[in-house]
Scaffold this active site. Structure first.
Site, short mmCIF file in Angstrom:
data_model
loop_
_atom_site.label_atom_id
_atom_site.label_comp_id
_atom_site.label_asym_id
_atom_site.label_seq_id
_atom_site.Cartn_x
_atom_site.Cartn_y
_atom_site.Cartn_z
N ALA A 72 0.73 -1.17 0.05
CA ALA A 72 -0.04 -0.09 -0.08
C ALA A 72 0.79 1.31 -0.03
O ALA A 72 0.57 2.43 -0.25
CB ALA A 72 -0.94 -0.07 1.25
N LYS A 74 2.98 2.10 2.98
CA LYS A 74 3.09 2.52 4.42
C LYS A 74 4.56 2.69 4.57
O LYS A 74 4.96 3.92 5.10
CB LYS A 74 2.69 1.22 5.49
CG LYS A 74 1.23 0.94 5.10
CD LYS A 74 0.95 -0.14 6.13
CE LYS A 74 1.62 -1.65 5.93
NZ LYS A 74 1.41 -2.06 4.50
N SER A 142 -1.03 -4.68 10.48
CA SER A 142 -1.72 -4.82 11.41
C SER A 142 -3.22 -4.76 11.07
O SER A 142 -4.08 -3.80 11.34
CB SER A 142 -1.70 -3.60 12.38
OG SER A 142 -1.40 -2.35 11.78
#
Length: 232
Positions: A72, A74, A142
């Site tokens: 993504a 991050k 997470s």
């Protein structure tokens, strides 16, 4: 408004000298450690308070908790923001999920229990760094809301800032920088988040960044601006 989440030193606790007392209560956080917690241990306060560190650094601590699918963006955003913070002389550090698994969390696998422990350890490290006055950028998939809530309880408010890197699955899979999606589709990786394991998007993140619709540099700038407003 300065970000503080610390206790000043100077408390006389149990017999044995000043600064000794049981550790500060953290509802929800201590329960995450389970029933095997060590007994007869006491918190020893230092002489430098959180407020003193804040005055020294010129800002309070914070943890930007970046959650999202593999690929993504991050970690890329995290390191861009770290560079911006360094340029502004704001001490910071990136806690990258993969990097943590090379050392601190090298004994953990990818079962639900191990994934939760991975998050717990990362959150405890982030809290320690916040107590030292640093800004932390944690980049971890997470995937579960319950585990992120645990991280928030450990780090504490207002330091914990949940950021959803909301890049869509098809964009992440098209990028596939580590070849993990291809392996997951081929059945070579079990329980892969977004393919064969769930990802629970945050319901009310402080900020959402979609690197499928904005360049990494722009996403990092938006996050940096959000952080500086939070610390003001």
């Amino acid at each position: 408004m300065a970000v503080t989440n610390h206790q000043d030193a100077g408390t006389d606790g149990v017999p044995g000298g000043p600064g000794l007392e049981r550790g500060p209560a953290r509802p929800g956080a201590d329960a995450a450690r389970g029933e095997g917690c060590a007994q007869n241990i006491f918190w020893h306060h230092g002489h430098v308070s959180g407020n003193s560190r804040e005055r020294y650094f010129g800002h309070g601590p914070a943890t930007l908790w970046l959650t999202g699918l593999s690929g993504a963006g991050k970690s890329t955003i995290a390191y861009e923001v770290e560079k911006m913070l360094l340029h502004h002389r704001m001490p910071s550090f990136v806690l990258d999920g993969d990097n943590l698994r090379h050392h601190l969390n090298g004994d953990l696998g990818f079962s639900a229990q191990d994934r939760r422990e991975n998050i717990r350890r990362a959150a405890e490290v982030a809290r320690l760094m916040n107590e030292a006055g640093l800004i932390v950028i944690a980049a971890l998939i997470s995937p579960l809301r319950e585990d992120r809530a645990m991280a928030s309880a450990i780090i504490g408010q207002p330091s914990f800032i949940e950021v959803h890197v909301s890049t869509r699955t098809e964009v992440c899979e098209a990028r596939d920088p580590k070849g993990l999606y291809a392996k997951a589709r081929a059945g070579k990786i079990a329980e892969f988040t977004g393919i064969s394991a769930p990802y629970e998007a945050p319901l009310q993140p402080a900020l959402a960044l979609d690197t499928g619709t904005m360049p990494i540099e722009q996403a990092a700038s938006v996050l940096f601006a959000h952080l500086t407003c939070h610390l003001a």
